[in-house]
Design a protein around this motif. Structure first.
Motif, PDB file in Angstrom:
ATOM      1  N   UNK A  13      24.498  -5.068 -54.569  1.00 22.52           N
ATOM      2  CA  UNK A  13      24.671  -5.665 -53.247  1.00 22.52           C
ATOM      3  C   UNK A  13      24.142  -4.734 -52.157  1.00 22.52           C
ATOM      4  N   UNK A  14      24.292  -3.413 -52.289  1.00 19.59           N
ATOM      5  CA  UNK A  14      23.871  -2.445 -51.277  1.00 19.59           C
ATOM      6  C   UNK A  14      22.424  -2.004 -51.442  1.00 19.59           C
ATOM      7  N   UNK A  15      21.755  -2.451 -52.512  1.00 20.98           N
ATOM      8  CA  UNK A  15      20.375  -2.055 -52.752  1.00 20.98           C
ATOM      9  C   UNK A  15      19.487  -2.594 -51.624  1.00 20.98           C
ATOM     10  N   UNK A  16      18.570  -1.760 -51.149  1.00 23.46           N
ATOM     11  CA  UNK A  16      17.687  -2.168 -50.069  1.00 23.46           C
ATOM     12  C   UNK A  16      16.661  -3.188 -50.510  1.00 23.46           C
ATOM     13  N   UNK A  17      16.138  -3.905 -49.549  1.00 22.76           N
ATOM     14  CA  UNK A  17      15.108  -4.893 -49.851  1.00 22.76           C
ATOM     15  C   UNK A  17      13.737  -4.322 -49.503  1.00 22.76           C
ATOM     16  N   UNK A  18      12.700  -4.963 -49.924  1.00 21.78           N
ATOM     17  CA  UNK A  18      11.339  -4.550 -49.617  1.00 21.78           C
ATOM     18  C   UNK A  18      10.751  -5.371 -48.471  1.00 21.78           C
ATOM     19  N   UNK A  19      11.613  -5.870 -47.624  1.00 22.43           N
ATOM     20  CA  UNK A  19      11.146  -6.701 -46.508  1.00 22.43           C
ATOM     21  C   UNK A  19      10.327  -5.888 -45.508  1.00 22.43           C
ATOM     22  N   UNK A  20      10.565  -4.588 -45.397  1.00 19.52           N
ATOM     23  CA  UNK A  20       9.828  -3.754 -44.447  1.00 19.52           C
ATOM     24  C   UNK A  20       8.345  -3.723 -44.785  1.00 19.52           C
ATOM     25  N   UNK A  22       6.613  -6.235 -45.983  1.00 16.83           N
ATOM     26  CA  UNK A  22       6.054  -7.481 -45.472  1.00 16.83           C
ATOM     27  C   UNK A  22       5.883  -7.414 -43.960  1.00 16.83           C
ATOM     28  N   UNK A  23       6.874  -6.871 -43.270  1.00 12.61           N
ATOM     29  CA  UNK A  23       6.795  -6.756 -41.813  1.00 12.61           C
ATOM     30  C   UNK A  23       5.667  -5.812 -41.409  1.00 12.61           C
ATOM     31  N   UNK A  24       5.570  -4.655 -42.057  1.00 11.80           N
ATOM     32  CA  UNK A  24       4.509  -3.696 -41.755  1.00 11.80           C
ATOM     33  C   UNK A  24       3.133  -4.292 -42.062  1.00 11.80           C
ATOM     34  N   UNK A  27       2.299  -6.738 -39.258  1.00 11.55           N
ATOM     35  CA  UNK A  27       1.948  -6.038 -38.011  1.00 11.55           C
ATOM     36  C   UNK A  27       0.549  -5.458 -38.111  1.00 11.55           C
ATOM     37  N   UNK A  28       0.226  -4.810 -39.225  1.00 13.32           N
ATOM     38  CA  UNK A  28      -1.108  -4.231 -39.399  1.00 13.32           C
ATOM     39  C   UNK A  28      -2.184  -5.316 -39.464  1.00 13.32           C
ATOM     40  N   UNK A  29      -1.871  -6.448 -40.070  1.00 14.71           N
ATOM     41  CA  UNK A  29      -2.828  -7.556 -40.105  1.00 14.71           C
ATOM     42  C   UNK A  29      -3.151  -8.042 -38.702  1.00 14.71           C
ATOM     43  N   UNK A  30      -2.136  -8.246 -37.869  1.00 12.52           N
ATOM     44  CA  UNK A  30      -2.380  -8.745 -36.521  1.00 12.52           C
ATOM     45  C   UNK A  30      -3.040  -7.692 -35.634  1.00 12.52           C
ATOM     46  N   UNK A  31      -2.761  -6.408 -35.860  1.00  6.40           N
ATOM     47  CA  UNK A  31      -3.481  -5.364 -35.134  1.00  6.40           C
ATOM     48  C   UNK A  31      -4.963  -5.364 -35.510  1.00  6.40           C
ATOM     49  N   UNK A  32      -5.254  -5.513 -36.779  1.00  6.17           N
ATOM     50  CA  UNK A  32      -6.638  -5.594 -37.228  1.00  6.17           C
ATOM     51  C   UNK A  32      -7.343  -6.818 -36.665  1.00  6.17           C
ATOM     52  N   UNK A  33      -6.667  -7.948 -36.668  1.00  7.46           N
ATOM     53  CA  UNK A  33      -7.240  -9.173 -36.109  1.00  7.46           C
ATOM     54  C   UNK A  33      -7.528  -9.009 -34.618  1.00  7.46           C
ATOM     55  N   UNK A  34      -6.621  -8.368 -33.908  1.00 11.65           N
ATOM     56  CA  UNK A  34      -6.839  -8.108 -32.484  1.00 11.65           C
ATOM     57  C   UNK A  34      -8.037  -7.195 -32.274  1.00 11.65           C
TER      58      UNK A  34
END
Length: 89
Positions: A13-20, A22-24, A27-34
């Motif tokens: 239950x306390x194990x972290x997720x790998x959602x960060x 996906x978020x990173x 963010x990097x995809x949209x910075x590259x697109x910009x």
């Protein structure tokens, strides 16, 4: 019996997720697109740099301002020595 009553153990239950990741990645995809959009705009939308930004034009403009004695109290001509024809030190 524990798994029947509870879906996960406390450690699971306390194990972290790998959602960060996906978020990173997003963010990097949209910075590259910009960046690609900015490069495209600079190449296709904007014209050449105006001639008034050239060094020759700026020096001629500064010389004209000095000849006209623009703002002699605190401006650019206050820093110019008209007797020696050079900038004051």
């Amino acid at each position: 019996v524990y798994r029947i009553k509870f879906n996960e153990s406390y450690a699971e239950m306390k194990k972290g997720t790998n959602e960060w990741k996906t978020v990173l990645g997003g963010v990097l995809f949209f910075l590259g697109l910009t960046g690609v959009i900015l490069i495209w705009q600079k190449h296709f939308m904007y014209g050449p740099v105006p001639h008034t930004f050239s060094d020759e034009w700026l020096s001629a403009q500064t010389k004209r301002m000095l000849d006209m004695r623009v703002n002699p109290v605190q401006g650019i001509t206050a820093q110019w020595d008209f007797d020696k024809n050079e900038w004051k030190k």
